[in-house]
Design a protein around this motif. Structure first.
Motif, PDB file in Angstrom:
ATOM      1  N   UNK A  45       0.827  -1.213   0.000  1.00  0.00           N
ATOM      2  CA  UNK A  45       0.000   0.000   0.000  1.00  0.00           C
ATOM      3  C   UNK A  45       0.860   1.261   0.000  1.00  0.00           C
ATOM      4  N   UNK A  46       2.011   1.190   0.676  1.00  0.00           N
ATOM      5  CA  UNK A  46       2.895   2.350   0.770  1.00  0.00           C
ATOM      6  C   UNK A  46       3.801   2.505  -0.447  1.00  0.00           C
ATOM      7  N   UNK A  47       3.689   1.582  -1.420  1.00  0.00           N
ATOM      8  CA  UNK A  47       4.524   1.649  -2.618  1.00  0.00           C
ATOM      9  C   UNK A  47       5.837   0.907  -2.487  1.00  0.00           C
ATOM     10  N   UNK A  48       6.125   0.378  -1.300  1.00  0.00           N
ATOM     11  CA  UNK A  48       7.344  -0.406  -1.105  1.00  0.00           C
ATOM     12  C   UNK A  48       7.248  -1.735  -1.830  1.00  0.00           C
ATOM     13  N   UNK A  49       8.373  -2.206  -2.347  1.00  0.00           N
ATOM     14  CA  UNK A  49       8.423  -3.460  -3.097  1.00  0.00           C
ATOM     15  C   UNK A  49       9.246  -4.459  -2.313  1.00  0.00           C
ATOM     16  N   UNK A  50       8.674  -5.627  -2.083  1.00  0.00           N
ATOM     17  CA  UNK A  50       9.389  -6.709  -1.415  1.00  0.00           C
ATOM     18  C   UNK A  50       9.402  -7.921  -2.324  1.00  0.00           C
ATOM     19  N   UNK A  51      10.577  -8.514  -2.479  1.00  0.00           N
ATOM     20  CA  UNK A  51      10.726  -9.763  -3.228  1.00  0.00           C
ATOM     21  C   UNK A  51      11.251 -10.805  -2.254  1.00  0.00           C
ATOM     22  N   UNK A  52      10.490 -11.873  -2.082  1.00  0.00           N
ATOM     23  CA  UNK A  52      10.910 -13.003  -1.254  1.00  0.00           C
ATOM     24  C   UNK A  52      11.252 -14.140  -2.200  1.00  0.00           C
ATOM     25  N   UNK A  53      12.461 -14.660  -2.115  1.00  0.00           N
ATOM     26  CA  UNK A  53      12.942 -15.684  -3.032  1.00  0.00           C
ATOM     27  C   UNK A  53      13.785 -16.709  -2.287  1.00  0.00           C
ATOM     28  N   UNK A  54      13.938 -17.872  -2.876  1.00  0.00           N
ATOM     29  CA  UNK A  54      14.746 -18.916  -2.248  1.00  0.00           C
ATOM     30  C   UNK A  54      16.226 -18.582  -2.305  1.00  0.00           C
ATOM     31  N   UNK A  55      16.635 -17.942  -3.420  1.00  0.00           N
ATOM     32  CA  UNK A  55      18.039 -17.596  -3.583  1.00  0.00           C
ATOM     33  C   UNK A  55      18.140 -16.361  -4.465  1.00  0.00           C
ATOM     34  N   UNK A  56      19.034 -15.458  -4.130  1.00  0.00           N
ATOM     35  CA  UNK A  56      19.224 -14.230  -4.898  1.00  0.00           C
ATOM     36  C   UNK A  56      20.716 -13.928  -4.989  1.00  0.00           C
TER      37      UNK A  56
END
Length: 136
Positions: A69-80
């Motif tokens: 909602x605040x425009x923040x982007x989160x990416x949750x991944x197994x490996x990066x």
């Protein structure tokens, strides 16, 4: 916008950005400031973002992307694997991620096949002993 890329073990990237490009099963897409809240599952791919005039990259082993909602982007991944050398990420890291994903797919298929064979044997034994009321 704030970008955060996390794995089960660490926060890989946490930075302010001006735009983001990523890829899900339907294809590549972009996110700019003011984007509506959004949720998608990511393919094995490379996410890229701009901070000022500079472009940065991170190879992702699938995952989930959320625009809050605040425009923040989160990416949750197994490996990066972050990096600025796109050729290295594309050639080496994505190839490894893809081969590992293919191997896991084969393992899951073989596991399901073993489970189905065990169930078939139990059912056939139950049918053989149905008149005796015993399972052996």
């Amino acid at each position: 916008m704030q970008l955060k890329i996390v794995t089960p073990l660490s926060v890989v990237v946490e930075t302010d950005i001006t735009s983001l490009r990523a890829e899900d099963v339907s294809g590549s897409f972009g996110i700019l400031p003011g984007h509506a809240p959004f949720l998608t599952t990511l393919a094995v791919s490379i996410a890229s973002w701009r901070r000022g005039r500079r472009e940065h990259f991170c190879a992702l082993r699938g995952g989930v992307l959320v625009v809050g909602e605040d425009g923040g982007i989160t990416i949750a991944t197994r490996e990066a694997v972050p990096g600025d050398d796109l050729d290295h990420l594309d050639r080496d890291v994505l190839e490894r991620f893809q081969s590992e994903e293919d191997a896991e797919r084969v393992e899951r298929s073989e596991t399901v096949q073993l489970q189905l064979n065990a169930i078939r044997r139990m059912v056939s034994r139950l049918h053989l002993n149905a008149d005796r009321g015993a399972f052996r």
